[in-house]
Design an enzyme around this catalytic site. Structure first.
Site, PDB file in Angstrom:
ATOM      1  CD  GLU A 226      -3.007   1.283   2.163  1.00  0.00           C
ATOM      2  OE1 GLU A 226      -3.404   0.256   2.708  1.00  0.00           O
ATOM      3  OE2 GLU A 226      -3.441   2.419   2.459  1.00  0.00           O
ATOM      4  NE  ARG A 304      -9.663  -0.140   8.744  1.00  0.00           N
ATOM      5  CZ  ARG A 304     -10.939  -0.166   8.354  1.00  0.00           C
ATOM      6  NH1 ARG A 304     -11.832  -0.871   9.031  1.00  0.00           N
ATOM      7  NH2 ARG A 304     -11.335   0.505   7.298  1.00  0.00           N
ATOM      8  CD  GLU A 707      -8.636  -4.843   5.104  1.00  0.00           C
ATOM      9  OE1 GLU A 707      -9.566  -4.084   4.781  1.00  0.00           O
ATOM     10  OE2 GLU A 707      -7.625  -4.450   5.686  1.00  0.00           O
TER      11      GLU A 707
END
Ligand code: LUZ
Ligand code: MOS
Length: 757
Positions: A226, A304, A707
Site C-alpha cells: 500500500e 482502525r 479483510e
C-alpha cells in the site's frame, strides 16, 4: 464465474514485473541498506564500488534532484538516508549495473562509516522516552471513571500480539523507463499507483503529469504494497531519471523481508469491568503500537485499532488510548485488517480473563454482550443491519455450539496427554477507508467499434479476483457476454488520483464507478437504438444477451450491429465516472461521526488438538457463518474467506517475527519464519453464507470480503489457551500471541507463563 485471471497463472503465462521484456541496455538496481538500526552516517565512500565490474552509477541521497522525502501521512522518511539511519534495512545507496549480481557485488564495496546511536526495539520503552509519532489518540464514550463503581468484577492485565510478514509471492518490484521530455514511466507492483506516482514526482522534482505508473497485476500484497511499494517505485524512477536507461529494481526475498515493515506488533493494557451476570459495563484500554522508525500508515492503522476496540460488543463506557511508538525497526505498515485485528485481540483477551474471574465460559460473556441495531458505536455511528446475533445464532443452529463444547469436554476427560480446546470468534469490520477523502474511485470504459469493451479502473488485481468482479459488473450492466469485456492494466494516465486498492473496498468502489460509466454508455446506445428502430418514446428498450429488446421482444438489432452503427453516426462510445461513497463523514476533532459505509459480520467456532508432551498442535476445524451480503461471486468470496482465515491462523499461531536487541531481524528466511502450509491448514474449514438484507452501499448488494475473515483466526489463540488450561488448570496465563509450539510447551511445563511480563 471463475476468477479468469487464474487460468494464465496455471499456464505460467501471467505477466509480473519480473517477466517484462526489457531493452538490452536496461540496468539492474541493487539497493544497499543500513546495517545499523540507529546511527549517524559519518562518511559514504563509493569509489571502489564505482570501479566494480559492470557498474554504471552509484546513487546516494545527494543525487536526488527533488525532495528526499517519501512520508505519506507524516513527512518523516527519507528515500535514501542522508545523515542518519533509523532501522536496519533503510536504503542508503543504489547501484546500477548491467546485471543484478554485478550491482549486488559492487554494493559490498561501498564503505559506510557509522557512529552508533541508542537503539529502541520495544514500544513501551519508546513511549517512556517520549518517542511518539503523533500525540496520543483517545476514543471515548460514556464515562469510564464513573462506571467502575457499578462493576461487580474488574479484570486488568496486559495482552500482546506480534508482527506478521506479508510474504507476498512476488517481492517488491518496479521497472522505470525514461521518457521523452525528462519524465518517467514506471511499471510497478503496487497497491497504490497514485501514491507511487506522487512519490516519484516529488523525489524527481517533477509535476505528476510527467510520471506515469502502470500496474498489470500483483503476486500478492496483503497491505504490504500500500505505502511500502512507494520507495522502490521512486528508487527505480530515480535510477531511470539519472541514467537515462530502463532500470529494474526487484528485491531478493531476504532483502525484502529485512527492508520492509510488517503488521504492527502491539502491547496493550486493558481493564474490563462487568456485572456479576457478565454484562460489560466499562472497558479501558491503552494500545502501544510498535510503529517502527517512520510513520508510514501507522496513524491510520492506529485509528482502525481504536475503531475496532470493542469488536462486536456493546460497551456503554469505553476509553481507548492509542500510542504510536517510534522504534528502530522497519516502519510497520498496512496488513490485511489494518490494526483492526490488533484491537479486537485485546477485548477478546479481556473477556477471556473476565470469564476466569466470573468462573464462566468466555462464550457466555461474548454472547451476552453482542451489540444490536440501535446501539451506538463509541465513535458515534449507530448500529444498523447488524449481523452479530444472527450470525451467532446461525452458527449455533448449523453447528451446535453446545455439542462442540460437549465433545471437547468429553475428549479431554478421556485423554490425559492430548487435549482439545474450542473458542468462538465473532467479528465486526467497518467498511470504508477511515480517511473519508479516500473513499472514491474512478473508471474509464471504452466500447470499440467492433463491440468489444475495455474497462480501466483504480482497482489493482492482486490475486483477490477484483478484475473478475468488475468484468461481471460491466457485462451485467451493458448486457454483453463476459468474453466481450477486457480489464486493462491500472494506469495513472487512464484513471487519475486514485486511492490504493485497500480497505476491502476495491470491488465496491471501482465496481460502482464502472456501473455508473456503463449506465451512461447504455443509455446513449438505447437512445440511439430507439431512433434506429423508429420506436416511440414509451417503448421499453433494453439490451439483454447482446440483443436489443423492444417491449420485451428481441428486435432485429444485435450488440455488434448497434455499436458499429452508433459509431458511424458519431455516438460517443467512451465514458468515465467517479464513485464517491455517500453518507460517510467523520469529525477529526470530536472523533465522532459515521466513518463506515457499512460493517461486515460473522462468527467462527475454532477447535484445536494439542499434544501436551510436545506442545505441537493441529487446528481441527474452523466453522464459520459469514455475512457476504448478496455475494457477487461466491467462488471468489469463499476463496477470499478461506485464505484470510488461514492467514489469521498463521498470525495467531506459528508466524513469529523476531528482532534482536540491536534491531536485527532474526526471522529473515523461510526456514526461520514459518507460515501455514497445506499440512497446517485445518482439515475442516466450513464457511456458511449468512442470508442477508440488500446492501445498497456494496456493489450489487454484496459486501466487502478481503479483510474481515482474517479475524476469525483470533479464535485459534484462545482455543489453544483453553486446551493448555485443560492440561494445566490455572488462571495466570499471560496473553501473548502468537502461540507457537515452543510457547505452548513452555506454558504446559514451566511456571513462567504467569510472570505477567
Ligand atoms: N488503508 C487505508 C486501509 O489507507 N485506510 C484504511 O482505513 C484501511 N483500512 C483497511 C485496510 N487498509
Ligand atoms: Mo490494506 S491492509 O492495504 O487493505
Amino acid at each position: 464465474m471463475k476468477n479468469y485471471d487464474i487460468i494464465n497463472h496455471v499456464k505460467g503465462e501471467s505477466s509480473f514485473v519480473d517477466d517484462l521484456n526489457l531493452p538490452d541496455d536496461a540496468l539492474n538496481a541493487y539497493v544497499l541498506y543500513s546495517a545499523e538500526a540507529h546511527a549517524e552516517i559519518l562518511n559514504i565512500d563509493c569509489s571502489e564500488a564505482q570501479k566494480s565490474g559492470g557498474v554504471k552509477f552509484v546513487i546516494t541521497a545527494k543525487d536526488i534532484p527533488g525532495e528526499n522525502q517519501i512520508g505519506g501521512i507524516i513527512q518523516d522518511e527519507e528515500l535514501l538516508a542522508a545523515r542518519f539511519v533509523h532501522f536496519i534495512g533503510e536504503p542508503v545507496a543504489m547501484v546500477l549495473a548491467d546485471t543484478w549480481l554485478n550491482a549486488k557485488e559492487a554494493s559490498k564495496k561501498i564503505k559506510i562509516e557509522y557512529k552508533k546511536l541508542p537503539v529502541i526495539t520495544d514500544p513501551r520503552e519508546a513511549y517512556k522516552q517520549g518517542k511518539l509519532i503523533l500525540p496520543p489518540r483517545i476514543f471515548a464514550s460514556g464515562d469510564v471513571e464513573a462506571a467502575w463503581e457499578q462493576c461487580d468484577v474488574i479484570v486488568e492485565g496486559r495482552a500482546d500480539s506480534g508482527g506478521q510478514e506479508h510474504l507476498y509471492l512476488e517481492t517488491q518490484s518496479s521497472v522505470a523507463f525514461p521518457v521523452e521530455g525528462g519524465g518517467v514511466k514506471i511499471i510497478s507492483s503496487t497497491q497504490a499507483p497514485t501514491s507511487g506516482q506522487k512519490c516519484a514526482a516529488k523525489v524527481l522534482g517533477l509535476p505528476m503529469n510527467m510520471v506515469e505508473v502502470d500496474v498489470i497485476r500483483l503476486g500478492g500484497a496483503f497491505g504490504g504494497k500500500e505505502d511500502q511499494a512507494n520507495a522502490w517505485c521512486a528508487l527505480a524512477a530515480l535510477g531511470a531519471y539519472i541514467s537515462k536507461k530502463t532500470v529494474k529494481l526487484s528485491l531478493a526475498r531476504q532483502d525484502d523481508m529485512r527492508c520492509t515493515g510488517k503488521r504492527h506488533p502491539y502491547s496493550s493494557d486493558y481493564k474490563l469491568g462487568l456485572t456479576s451476570d457478565g454484562k460489560i459495563v466499562a472497558y479501558e484500554v491503552t494500545f502501544y503500537q510498535d510503529s517502527g522508525a517512520a510513520a508510514d500508515l501507522s496513524p491510520a492503522i492506529l485509528d482502525r485499532t481504536l475503531f475496532h476496540a470493542n469488536n462486536v460488543y456493546h460497551i456503554p463506557n469505553l476509553k481507548a488510548t492509542g500510542l504510536a511508538c517510534r522504534t528502530n525497526l522497519p516502519p510497520n505498515t498496512a496488513f490485511r485488517g489494518f490494526g483492526g485485528p490488533q484491537g479486537m485481540f485485546v477485548i477478546e483477551a479481556a473477556i477471556f480473563k473476565a470469564a476466569e474471574a466470573l468462573n464462566v465460559d468466555p462464550v457466555d460473556i461474548q454472547r451476552k454482550n453482542l451489540f444490536k441495531d440501535g446501539d451506538v458505536f463509541h465513535y458515534g455511528q449507530v448500529v444498523e443491519h447488524s449481523q452479530t446475533i444472527a450470525s451467532w445464532e446461525k452458527l449455533d443452529e448449523k453447528f451446535n455450539i453446545a455439542e462442540i463444547k460437549k465433545s471437547v469436554d468429553e475428549f479431554n476427560k478421556n485423554n490425559k496427554l492430548v487435549k482439545k480446546g474450542m473458542a468462538l470468534m465473532p467479528i465486526c469490520f467497518g467498511i470504508s477507508f477511515t480517511n473519508t477523502f479516500m473513499n472514491q474511485a474512478g473508471a474509464l470504459v471504452h466500447i470499440y467499434s467492433d463491440g468489444s469493451v475495455s474497462v480501466s479502473t483504480a482497482a489493482i488485481e492482486m490475486g483477490q479476483g477484483v478484475n473478475a468482479k468488475i468484468m461481471q459488473v460491466a457485462s451485467v450492466v451493458l448486457g454483453v457476454g463476459i468474453d466481450k469485456v477486457k480489464i486493462l492494466s491500472t494506469n495513472t494516465s487512464r484513471v487519475a488520483n486514485t486511492s490504493p486498492t485497500a480497505a476491502s473496498s476495491a470491488a465496491d468502489m471501482n465496481g460502482k464507478a464502472v456501473e455508473i460509466a456503463c449506465i451512461i454508455l447504455k443509455k446513449r446506445l438505447i437512445d440511439f437504438a430507439r431512433t434506429q428502430l423508429n420506436a416511440d418514446e414509451e417503448a421499453l428498450l433494453d439490451i439483454v444477451d447482446e440483443t436489443v429488446m423492444l417491449d420485451g421482444e428481441p428486435a432485429d438489432l444485435n450488440w455488434t450491429k448497434l455499436v458499429s452503427t452508433a459509431f458511424f453516426n458519431r455516438i460517443f462510445l467512451s465514458a468515465s465516472a467517479q464513485y464517491a461513497v455517500p453518507e460517510i463523514h467523520f469529525n477529526k476533532e470530536t472523533l465522532k461521526g459515521h466513518p463506515f459505509a457499512y460493517h461486515s459480520y460473522g462468527t467462527a467456532a475454532v477447535t484445536v488438538t494439542l499434544d501436551c508432551l510436545r506442545g505441537t498442535y493441529e487446528i481441527d476445524s474452523v466453522k464459520v457463518v459469514h455475512d457476504f451480503g448478496k455475494s457477487l461471486n461466491p467462488l471468489i468470496d469463499r476463496g477470499q474467506a478461506e485464505g484470510a482465515i488461514l492467514q489469521g491462523l498463521g498470525w495467531m499461531t506459528m508466524e513469529e517475527v523476531i528482532y534482536n536487541g540491536d534491531g536485527k531481524l532474526l526471522t529473515d528466511t523461510l526456514s526461520t519464519y514459518k507460515v501455514p502450509d497445506l499440512h497446517f491448514a485445518p482439515k475442516n474449514i466450513e464457511v456458511e453464507f449468512l442470508k442477508n438484507d440488500n446492501n445498497p452501499l456494496g456493489i450489487f448488494n454484496s459486501k466487502a470480503i478481503g479483510e474481515p475473515p482474517l479475524m476469525y483466526g483470533i479464535g485459534a489463540y484462545f482455543s489453544l489457551l483453553n486446551a493448555i488450561k485443560a492440561f494445566k488448570p490455572g488462571t495466570g496465563f499471560q496473553i501473548s500471541a502468537p502461540m507457537t509450539c515452543e510457547k505452548a510447551l513452555m506454558y504446559l511445563h514451566t511456571n513462567n507463563y504467569d510472570s505477567g511480563k
